[in-house]
Design a protein around this motif. Structure first.
Motif, PDB file in Angstrom:
ATOM      1  N   ALA A   1       0.842  -1.200   0.000  1.00 11.99           N
ATOM      2  CA  ALA A   1       0.000   0.000   0.000  1.00 11.99           C
ATOM      3  C   ALA A   1       0.873   1.243   0.000  1.00 11.99           C
ATOM      4  O   ALA A   1       1.995   1.235   0.529  1.00 11.99           O
ATOM      5  CB  ALA A   1      -0.917   0.008   1.217  1.00 11.99           C
ATOM      6  N   ALA A   2       0.366   2.313  -0.596  1.00 14.18           N
ATOM      7  CA  ALA A   2       1.122   3.557  -0.660  1.00 14.18           C
ATOM      8  C   ALA A   2       0.171   4.747  -0.619  1.00 14.18           C
ATOM      9  O   ALA A   2      -0.983   4.656  -1.057  1.00 14.18           O
ATOM     10  CB  ALA A   2       1.955   3.607  -1.942  1.00 14.18           C
ATOM     11  N   VAL A   3       0.660   5.835  -0.058  1.00 13.81           N
ATOM     12  CA  VAL A   3      -0.100   7.081  -0.025  1.00 13.81           C
ATOM     13  C   VAL A   3       0.824   8.231  -0.434  1.00 13.81           C
ATOM     14  O   VAL A   3       2.053   8.118  -0.347  1.00 13.81           O
ATOM     15  CB  VAL A   3      -0.691   7.384   1.372  1.00 13.81           C
ATOM     16  CG1 VAL A   3      -1.685   6.315   1.788  1.00 13.81           C
ATOM     17  CG2 VAL A   3       0.416   7.526   2.417  1.00 13.81           C
TER      18      VAL A   3
ATOM     19  N   PRO B   1       4.233   7.703 -11.630  1.00 15.45           N
ATOM     20  CA  PRO B   1       3.529   8.898 -12.111  1.00 15.45           C
ATOM     21  C   PRO B   1       3.188   9.911 -11.012  1.00 15.45           C
ATOM     22  O   PRO B   1       2.829  11.047 -11.318  1.00 15.45           O
ATOM     23  CB  PRO B   1       2.247   8.310 -12.734  1.00 15.45           C
ATOM     24  CG  PRO B   1       2.633   6.929 -13.146  1.00 15.45           C
ATOM     25  CD  PRO B   1       3.557   6.463 -12.065  1.00 15.45           C
ATOM     26  N   TRP B   2       3.292   9.520  -9.749  1.00 10.52           N
ATOM     27  CA  TRP B   2       3.030  10.459  -8.652  1.00 10.52           C
ATOM     28  C   TRP B   2       4.112  11.530  -8.547  1.00 10.52           C
ATOM     29  O   TRP B   2       3.921  12.539  -7.896  1.00 10.52           O
ATOM     30  CB  TRP B   2       2.933   9.719  -7.325  1.00 10.52           C
ATOM     31  CG  TRP B   2       1.707   8.875  -7.180  1.00 10.52           C
ATOM     32  CD1 TRP B   2       0.777   8.592  -8.136  1.00 10.52           C
ATOM     33  CD2 TRP B   2       1.266   8.193  -5.995  1.00 10.52           C
ATOM     34  NE1 TRP B   2      -0.206   7.783  -7.630  1.00 10.52           N
ATOM     35  CE2 TRP B   2       0.066   7.516  -6.316  1.00 10.52           C
ATOM     36  CE3 TRP B   2       1.772   8.070  -4.701  1.00 10.52           C
ATOM     37  CZ2 TRP B   2      -0.635   6.760  -5.396  1.00 10.52           C
ATOM     38  CZ3 TRP B   2       1.074   7.311  -3.769  1.00 10.52           C
ATOM     39  CH2 TRP B   2      -0.121   6.663  -4.123  1.00 10.52           C
ATOM     40  N   GLY B   3       5.252  11.296  -9.169  1.00 12.31           N
ATOM     41  CA  GLY B   3       6.324  12.288  -9.137  1.00 12.31           C
ATOM     42  C   GLY B   3       7.686  11.636  -9.115  1.00 12.31           C
ATOM     43  O   GLY B   3       7.968  10.832  -8.227  1.00 12.31           O
ATOM     44  N   LYS B   4       8.529  11.986 -10.081  1.00 15.91           N
ATOM     45  CA  LYS B   4       9.856  11.373 -10.191  1.00 15.91           C
ATOM     46  C   LYS B   4      10.716  11.681  -8.980  1.00 15.91           C
ATOM     47  O   LYS B   4      11.506  10.836  -8.523  1.00 15.91           O
ATOM     48  CB  LYS B   4      10.533  11.859 -11.468  1.00 15.91           C
ATOM     49  CG  LYS B   4      11.891  11.230 -11.716  1.00 15.91           C
ATOM     50  CD  LYS B   4      12.499  11.730 -13.024  1.00 15.91           C
ATOM     51  CE  LYS B   4      13.869  11.096 -13.268  1.00 15.91           C
ATOM     52  NZ  LYS B   4      14.461  11.582 -14.544  1.00 15.91           N
ATOM     53  N   THR B   5      10.588  12.889  -8.438  1.00 12.08           N
ATOM     54  CA  THR B   5      11.430  13.297  -7.304  1.00 12.08           C
ATOM     55  C   THR B   5      10.731  13.124  -5.960  1.00 12.08           C
ATOM     56  O   THR B   5      11.282  13.501  -4.933  1.00 12.08           O
ATOM     57  CB  THR B   5      11.874  14.760  -7.463  1.00 12.08           C
ATOM     58  OG1 THR B   5      10.708  15.611  -7.507  1.00 12.08           O
ATOM     59  CG2 THR B   5      12.683  14.953  -8.735  1.00 12.08           C
TER      60      THR B   5
ATOM     61  N   ILE C   1      -1.801  18.587   6.747  1.00 16.22           N
ATOM     62  CA  ILE C   1      -1.425  17.534   5.816  1.00 16.22           C
ATOM     63  C   ILE C   1      -2.655  17.108   5.018  1.00 16.22           C
ATOM     64  O   ILE C   1      -3.732  16.933   5.596  1.00 16.22           O
ATOM     65  CB  ILE C   1      -0.856  16.317   6.564  1.00 16.22           C
ATOM     66  CG1 ILE C   1       0.466  16.668   7.243  1.00 16.22           C
ATOM     67  CG2 ILE C   1      -0.660  15.133   5.617  1.00 16.22           C
ATOM     68  CD1 ILE C   1       0.962  15.585   8.181  1.00 16.22           C
ATOM     69  N   TYR C   2      -2.488  16.931   3.725  1.00 18.98           N
ATOM     70  CA  TYR C   2      -3.550  16.434   2.855  1.00 18.98           C
ATOM     71  C   TYR C   2      -3.115  15.089   2.264  1.00 18.98           C
ATOM     72  O   TYR C   2      -2.016  14.984   1.703  1.00 18.98           O
ATOM     73  CB  TYR C   2      -3.832  17.412   1.715  1.00 18.98           C
ATOM     74  CG  TYR C   2      -4.431  18.722   2.165  1.00 18.98           C
ATOM     75  CD1 TYR C   2      -5.807  18.941   2.113  1.00 18.98           C
ATOM     76  CD2 TYR C   2      -3.618  19.740   2.659  1.00 18.98           C
ATOM     77  CE1 TYR C   2      -6.361  20.145   2.528  1.00 18.98           C
ATOM     78  CE2 TYR C   2      -4.155  20.945   3.090  1.00 18.98           C
ATOM     79  CZ  TYR C   2      -5.533  21.147   3.016  1.00 18.98           C
ATOM     80  OH  TYR C   2      -6.075  22.327   3.449  1.00 18.98           O
ATOM     81  N   ILE C   3      -3.940  14.062   2.401  1.00 16.81           N
ATOM     82  CA  ILE C   3      -3.699  12.790   1.740  1.00 16.81           C
ATOM     83  C   ILE C   3      -4.369  12.886   0.377  1.00 16.81           C
ATOM     84  O   ILE C   3      -5.594  12.975   0.277  1.00 16.81           O
ATOM     85  CB  ILE C   3      -4.252  11.621   2.560  1.00 16.81           C
ATOM     86  CG1 ILE C   3      -3.580  11.587   3.934  1.00 16.81           C
ATOM     87  CG2 ILE C   3      -4.049  10.295   1.825  1.00 16.81           C
ATOM     88  CD1 ILE C   3      -4.130  10.532   4.872  1.00 16.81           C
ATOM     89  N   THR C   4      -3.550  12.868  -0.668  1.00 18.68           N
ATOM     90  CA  THR C   4      -4.043  13.197  -2.007  1.00 18.68           C
ATOM     91  C   THR C   4      -4.181  11.988  -2.931  1.00 18.68           C
ATOM     92  O   THR C   4      -4.847  12.065  -3.952  1.00 18.68           O
ATOM     93  CB  THR C   4      -3.114  14.225  -2.668  1.00 18.68           C
ATOM     94  OG1 THR C   4      -1.802  13.642  -2.822  1.00 18.68           O
ATOM     95  CG2 THR C   4      -2.997  15.480  -1.814  1.00 18.68           C
ATOM     96  N   ALA C   5      -3.515  10.875  -2.599  1.00 22.15           N
ATOM     97  CA  ALA C   5      -3.575   9.689  -3.462  1.00 22.15           C
ATOM     98  C   ALA C   5      -3.324   8.451  -2.613  1.00 22.15           C
ATOM     99  O   ALA C   5      -2.634   8.511  -1.591  1.00 22.15           O
ATOM    100  CB  ALA C   5      -2.557   9.780  -4.596  1.00 22.15           C
TER     101      ALA C   5
END
Length: 247
Positions: free
Chosen positions: A82-84, A117-121, A95-99
């Motif tokens: 699982a990942a957030v 795709p959530w962000g390379k960095t 804090i906002y949990i966005t995905a």
């Protein structure tokens, strides 16, 4: 196939007027309202987060470039990986949990492909079991994700003082929920599913159906390593006249 469960809520009780339903729901303690009015069970010796879903959910918003972000991952196989993804508005400390992502019985290659795709960095917080070696390749689990392009933090999730206690992480999350400093995008149904059923039995945290809760806890523990995902503006050359260019 001889049984069927039908869940009815107070809103299906047509002999109540809307005003009566509202008054009845308001009479229940806030953390019991979902169980009493909607039939969502309270398990074991009680929910770990005795707050309502409505108090922490919010509509999805565009993340401003000045906010910093971080990911958290909980490794699994029989139970899901699982990942957030979190965004942190530092001034009000919200804090906002966005995905959120959750999948069982898949390899790091599959998980990483879904998360890149959530962000390379985007930096990734991970638990101590990331140091374990895969029986097939002999490679550390965290290194397998790093090789697939995820920006894994160099060490496992800890608080600033070096501790990594589960109870401390849970209390930090609960404090944020109760003070309006943790919000969750309302479309993240799987995250809310775990949130509502996360519970204790005989005073101990039940380590089942808690994968997204764990990933969230790791990310919050390592919040100090969150970064802005907006690309830094490149220097543009400016013509200085007959003499040439300035960087």
């Amino acid at each position: 196939m001889t049984r069927h469960v039908t869940r009815m809520t107070i809103h299906d009780a047509e002999h109540y007027t809307p005003e009566q339903r509202k008054a009845i729901i308001a009479s229940y303690p806030a953390h019991e309202r979902d169980a009493r009015a909607k039939g969502i069970p309270i398990l074991g010796s009680g929910r770990i987060f005795p707050v309502t879903q409505e108090s922490i959910e919010c509509e999805a918003i565009s993340i401003p470039s000045v906010w910093v972000q971080i990911g958290g991952i909980d490794f699994g196989w029989d139970h899901p990986t699982a990942a957030v993804k979190l965004a942190w508005d530092r001034d009000p400390d919200i804090i906002y949990i966005t995905a959120a992502y959750k999948q069982r019985e898949a390899t790091p290659v599959i998980h990483a492909a879904a998360l890149k795709p959530w962000g390379k960095t985007l930096p990734w917080a991970w638990p101590h079991d990331g140091f374990q070696h895969d029986k097939g390749s002999g490679m550390e689990l965290r290194k397998q994700y790093e090789d697939q392009g995820l920006n894994m933090l160099p060490t496992h999730a800890t608080f600033e003082d070096g501790g990594n206690g589960v109870e401390a992480g849970i209390m930090d999350m609960l404090d944020r929920m109760q003070t309006g400093r943790l919000k969750v995008f309302s479309h993240l149904a799987e995250w809310f599913g775990e949130f509502l059923l996360y519970h204790r039995k005989d005073g101990k945290v039940v380590k089942e159906f808690d994968d997204l809760m764990a990933a969230t806890r790791y990310a919050i523990m390592m919040l100090r390593f969150a970064v802005s995902l907006s690309p830094k503006p490149s220097k543009q050359k400016v013509h200085s006249g007959p003499g040439g260019w300035m960087g």
